[in-house]
Motif scaffolding. Structure first.
Motif, PDB file in Angstrom:
ATOM      1  N   LEU A  95      37.356 -14.666  75.419  1.00  0.00           N
ATOM      2  CA  LEU A  95      36.627 -15.770  74.807  1.00  0.00           C
ATOM      3  C   LEU A  95      35.751 -16.370  75.906  1.00  0.00           C
ATOM      4  CD1 LEU A  95      36.133 -17.826  72.478  1.00  0.00           C
ATOM      5  CD2 LEU A  95      38.049 -19.139  73.443  1.00  0.00           C
ATOM      6  N   PHE A  96      34.452 -16.406  75.664  1.00  0.00           N
ATOM      7  CA  PHE A  96      33.516 -16.923  76.655  1.00  0.00           C
ATOM      8  C   PHE A  96      32.980 -18.285  76.222  1.00  0.00           C
ATOM      9  CE2 PHE A  96      33.286 -12.302  77.088  1.00  0.00           C
ATOM     10  CZ  PHE A  96      33.528 -12.161  78.442  1.00  0.00           C
ATOM     11  N   GLU A  97      32.746 -19.145  77.209  1.00  0.00           N
ATOM     12  CA  GLU A  97      32.095 -20.432  76.988  1.00  0.00           C
ATOM     13  C   GLU A  97      30.946 -20.519  77.980  1.00  0.00           C
ATOM     14  OE1 GLU A  97      31.726 -24.975  77.586  1.00  0.00           O
ATOM     15  OE2 GLU A  97      33.014 -23.824  78.889  1.00  0.00           O
ATOM     16  N   ASN A  98      29.721 -20.563  77.454  1.00  0.00           N
ATOM     17  CA  ASN A  98      28.528 -20.567  78.305  1.00  0.00           C
ATOM     18  C   ASN A  98      28.534 -19.420  79.310  1.00  0.00           C
ATOM     19  OD1 ASN A  98      26.951 -22.804  77.332  1.00  0.00           O
ATOM     20  ND2 ASN A  98      28.607 -24.117  78.083  1.00  0.00           N
ATOM     21  N   GLY A  99      29.002 -18.264  78.876  1.00  0.00           N
ATOM     22  CA  GLY A  99      29.003 -17.066  79.718  1.00  0.00           C
ATOM     23  C   GLY A  99      30.176 -16.943  80.659  1.00  0.00           C
ATOM     24  N   LEU A 100      31.027 -17.955  80.742  1.00  0.00           N
ATOM     25  CA  LEU A 100      32.203 -17.912  81.610  1.00  0.00           C
ATOM     26  C   LEU A 100      33.451 -17.703  80.767  1.00  0.00           C
ATOM     27  CD1 LEU A 100      31.329 -20.947  83.918  1.00  0.00           C
ATOM     28  CD2 LEU A 100      30.958 -18.502  84.383  1.00  0.00           C
ATOM     29  N   THR A 101      34.450 -17.029  81.318  1.00  0.00           N
ATOM     30  CA  THR A 101      35.679 -16.765  80.583  1.00  0.00           C
ATOM     31  C   THR A 101      36.446 -18.062  80.345  1.00  0.00           C
ATOM     32  OG1 THR A 101      35.827 -14.550  81.527  1.00  0.00           O
ATOM     33  CG2 THR A 101      37.843 -15.462  80.565  1.00  0.00           C
ATOM     34  N   ALA A 102      36.662 -18.390  79.080  1.00  0.00           N
ATOM     35  CA  ALA A 102      37.425 -19.581  78.702  1.00  0.00           C
ATOM     36  C   ALA A 102      38.870 -19.214  78.380  1.00  0.00           C
ATOM     37  CB  ALA A 102      36.780 -20.261  77.499  1.00  0.00           C
ATOM     38  N   SER A 103      39.110 -17.966  77.962  1.00  0.00           N
ATOM     39  CA  SER A 103      40.448 -17.487  77.646  1.00  0.00           C
ATOM     40  C   SER A 103      40.426 -15.963  77.680  1.00  0.00           C
ATOM     41  CB  SER A 103      40.893 -17.979  76.264  1.00  0.00           C
ATOM     42  OG  SER A 103      42.222 -17.595  75.997  1.00  0.00           O
ATOM     43  N   ASP A 104      41.543 -15.381  78.056  1.00  0.00           N
ATOM     44  CA  ASP A 104      41.635 -13.921  78.123  1.00  0.00           C
ATOM     45  C   ASP A 104      41.542 -13.296  76.735  1.00  0.00           C
ATOM     46  OD1 ASP A 104      41.952 -13.967  80.887  1.00  0.00           O
ATOM     47  OD2 ASP A 104      44.145 -14.042  80.751  1.00  0.00           O
ATOM     48  N   ALA A 105      41.287 -11.991  76.723  1.00  0.00           N
ATOM     49  CA  ALA A 105      41.266 -11.229  75.475  1.00  0.00           C
ATOM     50  C   ALA A 105      42.641 -11.296  74.814  1.00  0.00           C
ATOM     51  CB  ALA A 105      40.894  -9.775  75.768  1.00  0.00           C
ATOM     52  N   VAL A 106      42.654 -11.190  73.493  1.00  0.00           N
ATOM     53  CA  VAL A 106      43.898 -11.196  72.733  1.00  0.00           C
ATOM     54  C   VAL A 106      43.949  -9.959  71.853  1.00  0.00           C
ATOM     55  CG1 VAL A 106      44.197 -13.703  72.763  1.00  0.00           C
ATOM     56  CG2 VAL A 106      42.876 -12.647  70.923  1.00  0.00           C
ATOM     57  N   SER A 107      45.170  -9.568  71.444  1.00  0.00           N
ATOM     58  CA  SER A 107      45.304  -8.399  70.587  1.00  0.00           C
ATOM     59  C   SER A 107      46.504  -8.563  69.667  1.00  0.00           C
ATOM     60  CB  SER A 107      45.461  -7.126  71.426  1.00  0.00           C
ATOM     61  OG  SER A 107      46.656  -7.176  72.176  1.00  0.00           O
ATOM     62  N   ASP A 108      46.552  -7.714  68.657  1.00  0.00           N
ATOM     63  CA  ASP A 108      47.685  -7.650  67.751  1.00  0.00           C
ATOM     64  C   ASP A 108      47.718  -6.240  67.168  1.00  0.00           C
ATOM     65  OD1 ASP A 108      49.959  -8.664  66.550  1.00  0.00           O
ATOM     66  OD2 ASP A 108      48.912  -9.529  64.843  1.00  0.00           O
ATOM     67  N   ALA A 109      48.846  -5.891  66.556  1.00  0.00           N
ATOM     68  CA  ALA A 109      49.036  -4.549  66.017  1.00  0.00           C
ATOM     69  C   ALA A 109      49.011  -4.560  64.496  1.00  0.00           C
ATOM     70  CB  ALA A 109      50.356  -3.974  66.508  1.00  0.00           C
ATOM     71  N   LEU A 110      48.413  -3.527  63.923  1.00  0.00           N
ATOM     72  CA  LEU A 110      48.412  -3.306  62.482  1.00  0.00           C
ATOM     73  C   LEU A 110      48.928  -1.901  62.227  1.00  0.00           C
ATOM     74  CD1 LEU A 110      47.633  -4.199  59.575  1.00  0.00           C
ATOM     75  CD2 LEU A 110      45.404  -3.107  59.978  1.00  0.00           C
ATOM     76  N   SER A 111      49.978  -1.792  61.413  1.00  0.00           N
ATOM     77  CA  SER A 111      50.522  -0.488  61.019  1.00  0.00           C
ATOM     78  C   SER A 111      50.044  -0.163  59.617  1.00  0.00           C
ATOM     79  CB  SER A 111      52.053  -0.507  61.043  1.00  0.00           C
ATOM     80  OG  SER A 111      52.516  -0.713  62.356  1.00  0.00           O
ATOM     81  N   VAL A 112      49.596   1.085  59.442  1.00  0.00           N
ATOM     82  CA  VAL A 112      49.091   1.531  58.146  1.00  0.00           C
ATOM     83  C   VAL A 112      49.951   2.697  57.673  1.00  0.00           C
ATOM     84  CG1 VAL A 112      47.102   2.378  56.857  1.00  0.00           C
ATOM     85  CG2 VAL A 112      46.763   0.841  58.809  1.00  0.00           C
ATOM     86  N   ASN A 113      50.679   2.457  56.600  1.00  0.00           N
ATOM     87  CA  ASN A 113      51.553   3.491  56.031  1.00  0.00           C
ATOM     88  C   ASN A 113      50.779   4.404  55.101  1.00  0.00           C
ATOM     89  OD1 ASN A 113      53.882   2.386  57.229  1.00  0.00           O
ATOM     90  ND2 ASN A 113      54.136   0.955  55.527  1.00  0.00           N
ATOM     91  N   VAL A 114      51.287   5.612  54.972  1.00  0.00           N
ATOM     92  CA  VAL A 114      50.775   6.532  53.967  1.00  0.00           C
ATOM     93  C   VAL A 114      51.151   5.950  52.610  1.00  0.00           C
ATOM     94  CG1 VAL A 114      51.034   8.861  53.033  1.00  0.00           C
ATOM     95  CG2 VAL A 114      51.022   8.502  55.507  1.00  0.00           C
ATOM     96  N   ALA A 115      50.236   5.988  51.653  1.00  0.00           N
ATOM     97  CA  ALA A 115      50.541   5.466  50.321  1.00  0.00           C
ATOM     98  C   ALA A 115      51.680   6.281  49.712  1.00  0.00           C
ATOM     99  CB  ALA A 115      49.312   5.536  49.430  1.00  0.00           C
ATOM    100  N   PRO A 116      52.691   5.610  49.174  1.00  0.00           N
ATOM    101  CA  PRO A 116      53.815   6.336  48.603  1.00  0.00           C
ATOM    102  C   PRO A 116      53.426   7.021  47.293  1.00  0.00           C
ATOM    103  CG  PRO A 116      54.048   3.988  48.184  1.00  0.00           C
ATOM    104  CD  PRO A 116      52.845   4.165  49.067  1.00  0.00           C
ATOM    105  N   PRO A 117      54.117   8.102  46.956  1.00  0.00           N
ATOM    106  CA  PRO A 117      53.848   8.736  45.661  1.00  0.00           C
ATOM    107  C   PRO A 117      54.236   7.797  44.511  1.00  0.00           C
ATOM    108  CG  PRO A 117      55.402  10.045  46.973  1.00  0.00           C
ATOM    109  CD  PRO A 117      55.140   8.784  47.713  1.00  0.00           C
ATOM    110  N   THR A 118      53.641   8.027  43.362  1.00  0.00           N
ATOM    111  CA  THR A 118      54.012   7.254  42.180  1.00  0.00           C
ATOM    112  C   THR A 118      54.916   8.104  41.295  1.00  0.00           C
ATOM    113  OG1 THR A 118      52.046   7.970  40.981  1.00  0.00           O
ATOM    114  CG2 THR A 118      51.898   5.895  42.215  1.00  0.00           C
ATOM    115  N   PHE A 119      55.703   7.439  40.464  1.00  0.00           N
ATOM    116  CA  PHE A 119      56.657   8.121  39.604  1.00  0.00           C
ATOM    117  C   PHE A 119      56.506   7.575  38.190  1.00  0.00           C
ATOM    118  CE2 PHE A 119      60.802   8.542  37.552  1.00  0.00           C
ATOM    119  CZ  PHE A 119      61.114   9.859  37.809  1.00  0.00           C
ATOM    120  N   ALA A 120      56.478   8.469  37.207  1.00  0.00           N
ATOM    121  CA  ALA A 120      56.378   8.036  35.815  1.00  0.00           C
ATOM    122  C   ALA A 120      57.272   8.915  34.950  1.00  0.00           C
ATOM    123  CB  ALA A 120      54.933   8.133  35.335  1.00  0.00           C
TER     124      ALA A 120
END
Length: 186
Positions: free
Chosen positions: A123-148
């Motif tokens: 996060l930059f403020e007037n070109g200077l670092t105001a806070s370090d980079a941040v991250s988070d994780a996203l998990s993406v599952n395979v879509a489950p089969p459907t049953f009828a």
């Protein structure tokens, strides 16, 4: 004669910056909401020209973004834009103020079956670092089969016959093979 001096400038109260996915695990085609929060503590000074970027398209295979907030998301004159990379420009926060905005991300079948760590720039403020980079994780599952299950005809006379059809469909936008499928009908 030559003199050398070093000047170190520090802030007594630094801005904080966070990013989170909710939910943190989705199936193919579902959406997760990314929440970005910038807080300027009461002991800080007014912050201006805040900016950061987050290359979601580069970090998450098959990502599609929606709900990008646009103008005014983080103070007057600020703008949040992007179709693949989210960018905040022109943010402004008084001491003790904060801003929070959200963006939705969905992932198609090309991104299935993986966990992605998605990080921002600092996060930059007037070109200077105001806070370090941040991250988070996203998990993406395979879509489950459907049953009828279907029965035809739905009504029969005593001694009559009906056909029961069970359908397991793995065509939910994924090419992942499914094995070991079983079921019991009671």
């Amino acid at each position: 004669n030559e003199a050398v001096a070093t000047l170190t400038v520090t802030s007594s109260a630094e801005a904080t910056f966070s990013k989170s996915f909710s939910p943190a695990t989705i199936n193919v085609g579902e959406s997760s909401t990314i929440t970005y929060t910038i807080e300027n503590p009461a002991g800080g000074v007014a912050l201006s020209a805040l900016q950061f970027s987050d290359d979601l398209g580069g970090a998450i295979t098959g990502a599609t973004l929606s709900g990008v907030p646009g103008a005014g998301a983080c103070g007057a004159g600020s703008n949040v834009s992007g179709t693949s990379t989210i960018a905040l420009t022109g943010g402004a926060l008084a001491a003790g103020a904060s801003c929070t905005f959200t963006v939705a991300v969905s992932v198609d079948a090309t991104g299935a079956g993986a966990t992605y760590i998605s990080g921002t720039s600092a996060l930059f403020e007037n070109g200077l670092t105001a806070s370090d980079a941040v991250s988070d994780a996203l998990s993406v599952n395979v879509a489950p089969p459907t049953f009828a299950k279907s029965i035809a005809p739905v009504s029969i006379a005593q001694g009559g016959a009906a056909v029961i059809t069970y359908t397991i469909d793995n065509a939910a936008g994924t090419s992942a093979a499914v094995s070991g499928v079983s079921f019991t009908d009671m």
